[in-house]
Design a protein around this motif. Structure first.
Motif, short mmCIF file in Angstrom:
data_model
loop_
_atom_site.label_atom_id
_atom_site.label_comp_id
_atom_site.label_asym_id
_atom_site.label_seq_id
_atom_site.Cartn_x
_atom_site.Cartn_y
_atom_site.Cartn_z
N LEU A 109 -70.23 120.22 108.60
CA LEU A 109 -70.89 120.99 107.54
C LEU A 109 -69.96 122.03 106.94
O LEU A 109 -69.96 122.27 105.73
CB LEU A 109 -72.14 121.67 108.11
CG LEU A 109 -73.44 120.87 108.07
CD1 LEU A 109 -74.57 121.67 108.70
CD2 LEU A 109 -73.80 120.49 106.63
N SER A 110 -69.16 122.67 107.80
CA SER A 110 -68.19 123.65 107.30
C SER A 110 -67.19 122.98 106.36
O SER A 110 -66.83 123.53 105.31
CB SER A 110 -67.47 124.31 108.47
OG SER A 110 -66.51 125.23 108.01
N HIS A 111 -66.74 121.80 106.75
CA HIS A 111 -65.79 121.06 105.90
C HIS A 111 -66.43 120.67 104.57
O HIS A 111 -65.82 120.84 103.50
CB HIS A 111 -65.32 119.81 106.65
CG HIS A 111 -64.38 118.96 105.85
ND1 HIS A 111 -63.13 119.38 105.47
CD2 HIS A 111 -64.52 117.70 105.34
CE1 HIS A 111 -62.52 118.44 104.77
NE2 HIS A 111 -63.35 117.39 104.68
N MET A 112 -67.68 120.18 104.61
CA MET A 112 -68.37 119.82 103.37
C MET A 112 -68.61 121.04 102.49
O MET A 112 -68.50 120.98 101.26
CB MET A 112 -69.70 119.13 103.69
CG MET A 112 -69.55 117.76 104.30
SD MET A 112 -68.66 116.62 103.20
CE MET A 112 -68.44 115.21 104.26
N ALA A 113 -68.95 122.18 103.14
CA ALA A 113 -69.15 123.41 102.37
C ALA A 113 -67.86 123.82 101.65
O ALA A 113 -67.88 124.28 100.51
CB ALA A 113 -69.64 124.52 103.29
#
Length: 598
Positions: free
Chosen positions: A125-129
Motif C-alpha cells: 500500500l505504501s508503494h502504491m500510495a
C-alpha cells in the motif's frame, strides 16, 4: 529513489470478493490502517462502483463465479480514464505463480497471497500510495503546462518531420480549426494553414490561411527538438494584421503631417529669403543675424520634414524610383554644381576626382534620387569636416560595378558604431561635433534609395577621415536587365536580391500590385509564393500585370510539378547557390519560358 516507506495518507480502497468472510477480513485490516474501504461481492457490482466513484486502489479476488477477476481486470482497464491510473492488486489463496502471471498480463499491477501478510500489505500500500502521489504530481504539472500553453495568445503548434500536427494550443485551435483540437491533430501544415513544413521551419514573415480560408500576414518563429528518436518542430505564429494596420496608419499620419507642415514652412522660408535679399529694406547688423538664424533653422526644419516624408514613402513602398540608363559624368557634374555653394558657404571645398574616360560609363538609375543620395552624403561629410577641409567626390569604374565615393577629412566613424551606421535613427556624434544634431535618417534613407536602384551603400576604408561608397551595376554587363522580385517576406527577399548580384536591376515588392510599371515590363520575374493557395492568386495577378514575361518560381513553398502545371520554370530554394539561380535565369531568358493560357 524512495529511501523508506512512503507516509501513506488515507486512500479510497475497493475490496472485491465473493466470499464474505474473506471480504470482511481484508476490509477490516485496511480500515485499521486508516483507509476508507468499500466492499463489492461480485464483478458487476464492482464495475458499477468504479464507474460511479473510482477508488484509488482495487483489491480483487481472482476466482469468483460469473465474472472472474481476470475479466474484471480487463474491463477496468477498458473504462479507466487515460489521465488516471487505478492500481489493481489481485488476491488468491491458490499456490503457484501461473495464475498471478496471467492476471498481470490482463492488466493487474500487483498480487497478494492469502492469508495476507500484514507487513507485506502495508509495504504494498505504501508503494502504491507513492506511485499515486507521483501520478498526481505529474498530472498537476501536465495540467499547469497545458494551462500555460492555452493562455498564450499566439497560436503554438508542434509538428512532426512529415509536417503533421502533433499538438496545438487553444489559440491555434480557435484560429485554424474553429476551436476543435480534433480538426488539427494529424493534419498536414499545408491543409491547416496553407504553408509547407519547410517554409514554416525557415521562419520569418509569411502569409498563412485560417480555418475560414482567409489569409493573414504572420511572423513565424520555429524551434527544433527531438523526442523518441523523431524530430519535432514547434511553431509560434504571430498575426501581423494589426501591426501592419498600425504601421500604415502611422505612415499615413506622418505623410499628412509632413505635407501640412511644408505649406507654412515654405511661406516662412520665402519671407525670410526676401528679408535676406533686402526686399524689406536694409537690415541692421543685429537684425541680419536674427534673419540668418531664422533662415538656417528654416532650412534645417525643411530637411527634417523631407526626411520624414521620404521615409514614410520608402517604407510604405509608395515612392516611385524610375531607373534609366544614363552616363555617370553629367550626374557627377550636377552633384558638384548643386552642392558647391552649400559646401563653400561652410568654409570648405568640394572637388571631383576621376579619370575623364570613366565619365562615359553608364548606370541605370533615377537621376533625381541619385542626386538626393549624393547631396545627403556631401552634407554629412560637410557636417563633420574640419575648418578649411576638403570633400572629394570620386568615381571608379570596374568590370562589375561603378563606384561613386564621397570622402572627407573629419574624425571618421567610431569602430563601435560602424555596424549600425545605416540603420534607422542611428547617430554617432564625434566629440568634436557635439552640436551637430539630426534624426539619424539621412544615411538610412540613402541606403534604401540606392538599394531601390539595384546598388549598395557601404562604408569605405580610408586611412583618414570617412568615405562612403555607392556601388552601382554598369549597364551592358551580363544580362543587366530589369527583374521583378515578388516575395512577401522582406528578409528572404533581401537574401535573394544579394544572390542575384549585379547582373540584374532588381525591383522588390511584397505584392505584384506594388510594382512600379511606369518604366515598362521586366525581362524576367522571380517569385517565391507563400504556399499553393497564395501562389494561385499571385500567378493570376502576374498574368495580368506581366503578360508574356518569363517567370522563375524560386521557392520551397510549392513543388516543381505545380510550377510546371502553371507553365513556369522552377528552382528549389533549399540547396541552391547564387550560381544555380543565375544559371536558371539565363536559361529562362534564353528559352523565353512564357505564361501559358491555361
Amino acid at each position: 529513489m524512495q529511501a523508506g516507506p512512503f507516509p501513506c495518507e488515507m486512500l479510497d480502497l475497493l475490496v472485491v470478493d465473493d466470499i464474505e468472510s474473506s471480504r470482511l477480513v481484508l476490509g477490516r485490516a485496511l480500515e485499521q490502517l486508516g483507509h476508507r474501504v468499500r466492499l463489492a461481492a461480485d464483478g458487476e457490482s464492482a464495475l458499477q462502483l468504479i464507474q460511479r466513484d473510482p477508488p484509488d486502489v482495487v483489491f480483487l479476488d481472482l476466482l469468483m463465479p460469473g465474472m472472474d477477476g481476470f475479466e474484471v481486470t480487463r474491463r477496468i482497464r477498458a473504462i479507466e480514464r487515460q489521465d488516471r491510473w487505478m492500481p489493481v492488486i489481485v488476491c488468491s489463496s491458490m499456490q503457484g505463480d501461473e495464475h498471478f502471471g496471467q492476471a498481470l498480463q490482463h492488466g493487474a499491477d500487483d498480487y497478494l497471497v492469502r492469508p495476507v501478510n500484514p507487513k507485506l500489505l502495508v509495504a504494498k500500500l505504501s508503494h502504491m500510495a507513492w506511485l499515486l502521489h507521483l501520478q498526481q504530481e505529474l498530472r498537476a504539472t501536465a495540467q499547469r503546462q497545458r494551462d500555460i500553453h492555452d493562455h498564450i495568445s499566439d497560436p503554438v503548434l508542434t509538428l512532426d518531420a512529415q509536417g503533421r500536427v502533433l499538438d496545438a494550443n487553444l489559440a491555434a485551435c480557435q484560429r485554424f480549426s474553429l476551436g476543435s483540437p480534433a480538426g488539427l491533430v494529424a493534419c498536414r501544415s499545408e491543409d491547416v494553414m496553407g504553408a509547407p513544413l519547410a517554409r514554416l521551419v525557415e521562419g520569418g514573415e509569411m502569409v498563412l490561411r485560417d480555418a475560414r480560408g482567409e489569409q493573414f500576414p504572420a511572423e513565424v518563429r520555429s524551434s527544433t527538438w527531438q523526442e523518441g528518436g523523431g524530430t519535432r518542430y514547434t511553431m509560434v505564429l504571430r498575426d501581423l494584421s494589426e501591426q501592419r494596420a498600425l504601421t500604415r496608419a502611422k505612415d499615413e499620419f506622418m505623410a499628412a503631417v509632413s505635407h501640412e507642415l511644408r505649406t507654412p514652412l515654405t511661406a516662412i522660408h520665402g519671407a525670410v529669403s526676401l528679408l535676406e535679399a533686402g526686399r524689406g529694406g536694409e537690415l541692421a547688423p543685429k537684425a541680419r543675424q536674427l534673419v540668418d538664424m531664422a533662415s538656417r533653422n528654416a532650412r534645417r526644419l525643411s530637411r527634417l520634414i523631407d526626411d520624414v516624408f521620404d521615409l514614410t514613402q520608402l517604407e510604405g513602398e509608395r515612392m516611385a524610383v524610375r531607373c534609366e540608363a544614363q552616363e555617370v559624368g553629367p550626374l557627377l557634374q550636377e552633384a558638384l554644381s548643386a552642392n558647391q555653394g552649400v559646401v563653400v558657404g561652410q568654409g570648405l571645398s568640394l572637388v571631383g576626382q576621376w579619370r575623364e574616360s570613366d565619365l562615359a560609363a553608364q548606370v541605370s538609375i533615377d537621376a533625381d534620387r541619385l542626386g538626393q543620395v549624393l547631396a545627403n552624403l556631401i552634407s554629412n561629410a560637410a557636417k563633420y569636416s574640419p575648418p578649411q577641409g576638403q570633400i572629394r567626390l570620386g568615381l571608379e569604374v570596374g568590370p562589375q560595378r561603378v563606384r561613386l565615393s564621397v570622402s572627407d577629412q573629419g574624425p571618421g566613424i567610431p569602430p563601435e558604431f560602424r555596424a549600425r551606421l545605416f540603420e534607422k535613427f542611428s547617430r554617432a556624434e564625434p566629440t568634436a561635433n557635439k552640436t551637430k544634431q539630426g534624426l539619424g535618417l539621412g544615411l538610412y534613407i540613402a541606403r534604401l534609395l540606392v538599394e531601390r536602384m539595384g546598388g549598395t551603400l557601404s562604408l569605405g576604408t580610408p586611412k583618414h577621415g570617412c568615405e562612403m561608397w555607392v556601388d552601382l551595376p554598369p549597364v551592358g554587363q551580363g544580362l543587366r536587365q530589369p527583374l521583378w522580385l515578388v516575395d512577401a517576406d522582406p528578409e528572404r527577399a533581401a537574401r535573394t536580391a544579394r544572390m542575384l548580384g549585379a547582373d540584374w536591376r532588381v525591383q522588390l515588392a511584397a505584392q505584384p500590385a506594388r510594382l512600379d510599371r511606369s518604366s515598362g515590363l521586366p525581362q524576367a520575374v522571380l517569385v517565391d509564393p507563400q504556399g499553393q493557395d497564395a501562389a494561385d492568386a499571385l500567378f493570376e495577378q502576374l498574368r495580368v500585370l506581366a503578360p508574356g514575361v518569363p517567370v522563375l518560381v524560386f521557392s520551397d513553398a510549392v513543388d516543381e510539378r505545380y510550377a510546371h502545371s502553371e507553365g513556369l520554370a522552377f528552382l528549389p530554394r533549399e540547396g541552391s547557390t547564387a550560381g544555380d539561380l543565375e544559371l536558371a535565369l539565363r536559361r529562362l531568358h534564353r528559352h523565353e519560358t512564357i505564361w501559358q493560357d491555361l
